[in-house]
Write an enzyme that holds these catalytic residues in place. Structure first.
Site, PDB file in Angstrom:
ATOM      1  CE  LYS A 139      14.163   5.403   5.702  1.00  0.00           C
ATOM      2  NZ  LYS A 139      13.930   6.179   4.475  1.00  0.00           N
TER       3      LYS A 139
ATOM      4  N   GLY B  87      -2.904  -6.701  -1.895  1.00  0.00           N
ATOM      5  CA  GLY B  87      -3.345  -5.813  -2.977  1.00  0.00           C
ATOM      6  C   GLY B  87      -2.896  -6.241  -4.349  1.00  0.00           C
TER       7      GLY B  87
ATOM      8  NE  ARG C 228      13.897  -1.098  -6.752  1.00  0.00           N
ATOM      9  CZ  ARG C 228      13.152  -1.985  -6.090  1.00  0.00           C
ATOM     10  NH1 ARG C 228      13.543  -3.226  -5.943  1.00  0.00           N
ATOM     11  NH2 ARG C 228      11.997  -1.628  -5.603  1.00  0.00           N
TER      12      ARG C 228
ATOM     13  CD1 TRP D 189       8.851   6.478   0.023  1.00  0.00           C
ATOM     14  CD2 TRP D 189       7.308   5.082  -0.776  1.00  0.00           C
ATOM     15  NE1 TRP D 189       8.971   5.289   0.709  1.00  0.00           N
ATOM     16  CE2 TRP D 189       8.035   4.409   0.237  1.00  0.00           C
ATOM     17  CE3 TRP D 189       6.275   4.387  -1.421  1.00  0.00           C
ATOM     18  CZ2 TRP D 189       7.770   3.090   0.617  1.00  0.00           C
ATOM     19  CZ3 TRP D 189       6.019   3.070  -1.042  1.00  0.00           C
ATOM     20  CH2 TRP D 189       6.762   2.434  -0.037  1.00  0.00           C
TER      21      TRP D 189
ATOM     22  CG  HIS E 146      10.551  -9.505   0.866  1.00  0.00           C
ATOM     23  ND1 HIS E 146      10.382  -8.425   0.033  1.00  0.00           N
ATOM     24  CD2 HIS E 146       9.975  -9.167   2.045  1.00  0.00           C
ATOM     25  CE1 HIS E 146       9.752  -7.463   0.695  1.00  0.00           C
ATOM     26  NE2 HIS E 146       9.494  -7.892   1.912  1.00  0.00           N
TER      27      HIS E 146
HETATM   28  N1  GLN Z   1      -1.161  -2.577  -1.992  1.00  0.00           N
HETATM   29  C1  GLN Z   1       0.233  -2.607  -2.292  1.00  0.00           C
HETATM   30  C2  GLN Z   1       0.595  -3.909  -2.986  1.00  0.00           C
HETATM   31  O1  GLN Z   1       0.038  -4.895  -2.680  1.00  0.00           O
HETATM   32  C3  GLN Z   1       1.067  -2.456  -1.040  1.00  0.00           C
HETATM   33  C4  GLN Z   1       2.525  -2.449  -1.345  1.00  0.00           C
HETATM   34  C5  GLN Z   1       3.369  -2.001  -0.198  1.00  0.00           C
HETATM   35  O2  GLN Z   1       2.908  -1.945   0.913  1.00  0.00           O
HETATM   36  N2  GLN Z   1       4.619  -1.700  -0.441  1.00  0.00           N
HETATM   37  O3  GLN Z   1       1.459  -3.945  -3.817  1.00  0.00           O
END
Ligand code: GLN
Ligand code: ZN
Length: 763
Positions: A123, A443, A526, A572, A705
């Site tokens: 950043k 999640g 992005r 954000w 990733h």
């Molecule tokens: N709960 C979110 C997901 O699984 C968490 C994403 C994140 O921490 N950037 O997408």
């Protein structure tokens, strides 16, 4: 009347309609030529300069195909060692450093310079812009390639633009880079300065009068070595023929103020939004022959400036400084969207309160005219501005007395769990009946093409609410069935219905509005479109309860409720400037708390509150960290800790650097924290170990990733390393982060291996 100079520090390069993004991505996919890409670049530069033509000095060199810091690394001939053998096209090499390339993708150069790792990204100060980190070793040598900058100066001149090239200064360039061999970066300064001097000389030869040299590192805490580096650097650079405008932004100079005044440059730019209090000192201490540029329009937010109040303050300053005063936005406008006029269907009440990059330049022009020719010459503009500012101040949508009253009732007890962790853990174990090394995910499951299509059809009115809900429920059911088949212990609903983890909540909260084209570059091609938090926050209805209870109804396994935490929602978003960030954060905390309690009431036994962005809110100066952490942690505690002992609270953070903030993380008191550790070989758990972190931890074992599928053996090994640091009974097994960017065919085998790893560990 005076003659104030106006200028700008940088303009957003991505384009009002994200033209650069689309041109880049098409080029990377091989669907357009290099000529097509470079001509989009030239068009954007031309258009952006035309937008700024009224300024006395216009930034040049702020355009970039990927990142201005990487551009500078190329200008200085400082390429990472692994790419130095590159031959072939410069632009391609540039993208190779920016984005990396797998050996397979580089057929023409497979033998010599095929595969290459991307440069590390981090950043840019406290913004959400990410630059490519310059790499250094003791052996780093520099050599000048001024061609890009000189070409753009020539281009600007041909357009009749008064060009002021912009570069990052040598001290900041070294400071924000990384010594790969842990050598002393400052030892490189002596070699770096002649290259900078040659660059400045080349610019002077091209007819440039002023160069803006950015040294934002001056607003951070500097050791005496780094302070000396400033003296050495600017003594050397003052010998060139250009005039230097040394620019700082994002914060206050504080103890560096005397140093800033002593440097032999022709002008100094101060962020008068963040450092207004330092203007008087600077006026007194800056030698009389220096220009003082004041950044009076906020380059970091989207609010209209209160021009009348600004003039009340600025007029006496202008009187004293006369022609020595320049005015500009506080920092580059890179951090704001391009044009509010692109928004055709924006909330009609809120829109007049806003200013994007172009509107900010208009404000600058009005201020300059008022200073140069008197307020009467812009009386219509000033009274329109006054009206908008007043309307915002008085709007009942901004001020909700019920929210203010609720905030006043916050007490420390609100953030306090009823019992201590160990007592809670016993109750939760009894209720949830989880095995050792329980497995879960973070999640989201893949956001498939079908999900995205259903959402865009719903937004376009092509399918109705019933059809959309049915499509999302089908996706949720699919995720639940897959998780059951995999044998995961704590399930998630998969977040199919969420476009974005902040926008989804913002859309359901009062006090938020959304733009259509309010894109801001995050890195490369992005962009993000931060929601706009404009008013007191309240939650008219439950936001996630129906989806979560539907998902729970499909399975006997515990279903995690999934929320974004107040600090992440705040960090954000574009947030209001008429109250402290902490106040907006507490308001968000109360809204999330209400949601948590509703989930609990609906029978949800495990609730995860993501705080992915907690760390990124840390102020630039360490001396201010604790104050931020205090209200950030308190906000999380308010949102999470109203539940009963048997309800298990999880939180998730997308990193694993907890060195400086471990005490605050522990204070959050989440029963379980999941973090990103798979690439760090678990060494980063040492901090938790040394701190004796008392609660449960899920260190990520699956790098989401990457498309690679982690093996069972690898994950077992990682967990064994984790167990050397954290007692096994407090460990969870989970991926690093959410899986929304992955494909099901990658996710299923990876999670199958993960569950197998947990079973092996139990046995
Ligand atoms: N709960 C979110 C997901 O699984 C968490 C994403 C994140 O921490 N950037 O997408
Ligand atoms: Zn994450």
């Amino acid at each position: 009347m005076s003659n104030i100079t106006t200028h700008n520090l940088g303009f957003p390069r991505i384009g009002a309609k994200r033209e650069l993004k689309f041109a880049l991505e098409s080029y990377w996919r091989g669907e357009s030529s290099k000529d097509q890409l470079t001509s989009v670049g030239a068009e954007l530069r031309q258009r952006h300069w035309a937008h700024q033509a009224k300024l006395d000095l216009v930034p040049v060199g702020d355009f970039s195909f990927y990142d201005q810091v990487l551009d500078l690394s190329f200008t200085l001939g400082n390429l990472p060692e692994r790419v130095q053998s590159f031959h072939g096209d410069t632009l391609d090499n540039y993208f190779r450093v920016a984005r990396g390339r797998s050996a397979a993708g580089a057929e023409d150069h497979a033998a010599c310079c095929g595969g290459v790792a991307a440069g590390e990204m981090t950043k840019w100060f406290d913004t959400n812009y990410h630059y490519i980190v310059p790499e250094f070793t003791a052996a780093t040598a520099f050599s000048l390639d001024a061609s890009r900058l000189l070409a753009q100066v020539a281009e600007a001149k041909a357009q009749g633009i008064k060009a002021k090239p912009v570069i990052v200064g040598p001290v900041t360039y070294l400071a924000i880079g990384k010594a790969k061999d842990n050598s002393n970066k400052l030892a490189l300064l002596e070699q770096l300065l002649p290259v900078y001097a040659d660059l400045l000389t080349a610019l002077a030869a091209a007819g440039v009068e002023w160069v803006q040299i950015d040294e934002p590192i001056l607003v951070t805490e500097l050791s005496s070595e780094w302070q000396d580096a400033f003296r050495t650097a600017y003594a050397a650079l003052s010998k060139t023929k250009v005039k230097l405008l040394l620019a700082t932004y994002f914060g206050q100079l504080q103890e560096n103020i005397a140093l800033a005044c002593e440097l032999p440059v022709h002008g100094f730019h101060l962020d008068a939004i963040n450092a207004q209090a330092e203007v008087a000192t600077l006026q007194a201490q800056l030698p009389q022959d220096r220009v003082l540029s004041l950044g009076v329009i906020n380059g970091r937010n989207i609010w209209k400036t209160d021009l009348n109040t600004l003039l009340d303050w600025l007029e006496p300053v202008a009187k004293q400084l006369g022609d020595r005063l320049w005015i500009a936005p506080s920092c580059s406008l890179l951090h704001v969207p391009v044009d509010l006029n692109s928004e055709l269907s924006f909330d009609a009440e809120v829109k007049p309160w806003l200013a994007f990059a172009l509107q900010k330049l208009d404000e600058l022009e009005i201020i300059a005219t008022a200073l140069n020719h008197g307020r009467d010459s812009v009386s219509a503009e000033l009274s329109a501005n006054r009206e908008a500012i007043e309307a915002r101040r008085l709007s009942p949508r901004v001020n909700n007395p019920a929210v203010k009253a609720a905030l006043a009732t916050i007490t420390p007890e609100l953030g306090q769990r009823r019992s201590a962790y160990t007592a809670r853990a016993d109750k939760q174990t009894a209720l949830l009946q989880l095995p050792k090394y329980p497995t879960t995910t973070i999640g989201s499951f893949p956001q498939t093409a079908e999900i995205r299509q259903a959402r865009s059809q719903f937004k376009a009115g092509q399918i109705d609410d019933t059809a959309y809900t049915a499509a999302m429920k089908a996706e949720i059911e699919r995720s639940v069935r897959e998780q059951e088949a995999l044998g995961l212990d704590v399930l998630v609903h998969g977040e199919a219905e969420r476009n974005d983890m902040v926008e989804y909540f913002g859309e359901q909260l009062d006090g938020y509005v959304f733009s259509r084209f309010g894109w801001v570059q995050s890195y490369g091609s992005r962009c993000v479109k931060p929601p706009i938090l404009f008013g007191d926050i309240s939650r008219p209805n439950a936001m996630t309860v129906a989806w979560t209870t539907f998902a729970q109804s499909l399975t006997a396994k515990p279903m995690k409720g999934m929320l974004t935490g107040p600090v992440t929602i705040l960090n954000w978003s574009f947030v209001r400037d008429d109250q402290p960030r902490s106040v907006s954060c507490y308001q968000l905390a109360l809204a999330i708390r209400a949601e948590v309690l509703d989930l609990e009431k609906a029978g949800v036994q495990v609730i995860q509150i993501d705080e992915a962005a907690l760390r990124e809110g840390l102020p630039l100066r360490q001396s201010q960290w604790q104050a931020y952490l205090d209200w950030a942690v308190e906000s999380f505690r308010i949102s999470a800790n109203g539940v009963g002992d048997a309800t298990q609270i999880h939180t998730h953070m997308c990193y694993s650097e907890f060195n400086d903030i471990i005490a605050s993380i522990a204070e959050m008191d989440a029963d379980v924290i999941t973090i990103e550790t798979s690439r760090s070989d678990m060494e980063l758990l040492d901090v938790f170990d040394h701190f004796n972190y008392p609660n449960q931890i899920g260190p990520g074992v699956y790098d989401i990733h990457s498309p690679n599928i982690p093996t069972e053996a690898h994950m077992v090994q990682l967990m064994q390393k984790a167990a050397e640091r954290i007692p096994a009974e407090r460990l969870w097994v989970n991926p690093d982060c959410g899986l929304k960017t992955r494909q099901w065919p990658e996710v299923l085998p990876a999670l199958r291996n993960m569950v197998a790893a947990a079973k092996t560990l139990r046995a």
